[in-house]
Design a protein around this motif. Sequence first.
Motif, short mmCIF file in Angstrom:
data_model
loop_
_atom_site.label_atom_id
_atom_site.label_comp_id
_atom_site.label_asym_id
_atom_site.label_seq_id
_atom_site.Cartn_x
_atom_site.Cartn_y
_atom_site.Cartn_z
N UNK A 207 -39.65 -1.92 4.84
CA UNK A 207 -38.91 -3.00 5.50
C UNK A 207 -37.79 -3.49 4.59
N UNK A 208 -36.62 -3.70 5.16
CA UNK A 208 -35.49 -4.18 4.37
C UNK A 208 -34.58 -5.05 5.23
N UNK A 209 -33.67 -5.73 4.57
CA UNK A 209 -32.78 -6.68 5.22
C UNK A 209 -31.53 -5.95 5.72
N UNK A 210 -31.50 -5.61 7.01
CA UNK A 210 -30.36 -4.90 7.59
C UNK A 210 -29.10 -5.76 7.56
N UNK A 211 -29.26 -7.06 7.79
CA UNK A 211 -28.09 -7.94 7.83
C UNK A 211 -27.42 -8.01 6.45
N UNK A 212 -28.23 -8.12 5.39
CA UNK A 212 -27.66 -8.19 4.04
C UNK A 212 -26.89 -6.92 3.71
N UNK A 213 -27.44 -5.76 4.12
CA UNK A 213 -26.74 -4.50 3.88
C UNK A 213 -25.41 -4.46 4.62
N UNK A 214 -25.40 -4.97 5.86
CA UNK A 214 -24.16 -5.00 6.64
C UNK A 214 -23.12 -5.91 5.98
N UNK A 215 -23.58 -7.06 5.44
CA UNK A 215 -22.67 -7.98 4.76
C UNK A 215 -22.09 -7.33 3.50
N UNK A 216 -22.93 -6.60 2.76
CA UNK A 216 -22.46 -5.92 1.54
C UNK A 216 -21.39 -4.87 1.89
N UNK A 217 -21.60 -4.13 2.98
CA UNK A 217 -20.62 -3.14 3.42
C UNK A 217 -19.32 -3.82 3.84
N UNK A 218 -19.44 -4.97 4.51
CA UNK A 218 -18.26 -5.72 4.93
C UNK A 218 -17.46 -6.19 3.72
N UNK A 219 -18.15 -6.74 2.73
CA UNK A 219 -17.48 -7.23 1.53
C UNK A 219 -16.81 -6.08 0.78
#
Length: 351
Positions: A207-219
């Motif tokens: 299990x992992x934080x999909x939203x955090x990964x998406x934010x990191x990709x956005x940044x």
Amino acid sequence: MRSIWNGAISFGLVSIPIKLVNATENHSISFRQIHVEDGGRIRYRKVCELDGEEVTSAEIGKAYEDADGSMIPITDEDLSHLPLPTAKTIEIVAFVPADAIDPLQMDAAYYLSANGVPAAKPYTLLREALKRSRKVALAKYALRGRERLGMLRVVDDVIAMHGLLWPDEIRAPEGVAPESDVTVRDAELDLADALMDTLGDVDMDSLHDDYREAVEELVAAKASGEAPEPSEKGAKGGGKVIDLLAALESSVKAAKEARGEEEDSVADVTHLADRKASGADKKPASGGAAKKSASSPKAGGGKKSTSSGTGKTAAKKTASKSTAKKTAAKKTTAKKQSGSKSTASRKRASA
């Protein structure tokens, strides 16, 4: 790992020097506030509301705000004179079964590390005692200016402590449950069970934080001057559930597809509206059942029995047409013979 508190575990007359270490960490991405016009940082300054002057941390003290809004200053010296036996001690007060602790009370988690070589023996003794008893220890301790409640348990070969809320800090769930009486049908429960079985267990490490990964990709995209790509994943369902059975059945199918399983094992469910429309609620007549069984092909018959039956039917139709033609021909011949006899009789009578 850096310790945040040093003290001792009080286990009866046994004292175990320990260090308190955070057992969790926050991986959420934090943002700064900026001035949209020029990108400048927005900072908060601590200003006294009486004289309007900015003050430093050294000039800031504590105070209790009374009901009338007046401030009652409280100094660190005032607090240090209060009787707080747990100021530097985790005092064990009881040993209870783990299921006696309400998960609603769970708060922050810490690891307790033995502080020094002399602490290794009593630390190991407490750890093994907790393992053998299959119980957890309830303890009191003081942290960040207040006394707290904690639960000690064994994680691998380490004693962990969970901060607990005091029982009077847990709200009663009054007015939270649905007020109207709701009846759940067996079919709905069966599908809910099927969905639970399909989802099954999960490897917690996966299990992992999909939203955090998406934010990191956005940044990362914006930092490199690239235009961020829109996410293909849409938000999952909101809306009202019109047909609970249909929603459950769809959920089971989706879960099976996600796990790469076949959908054939999903039980077919006749929805209430369909049953009413087709009259499925009524008991079938015995005649209908007999016709159904008669029309169904026998085991092992397959398509051959169907084609054979079709051939026999066609042969019967052809034979019946042939018989009908012969009957019609006989009738025509009989009429002709009858007409000839009538003519001959009339001639004899006139002679």
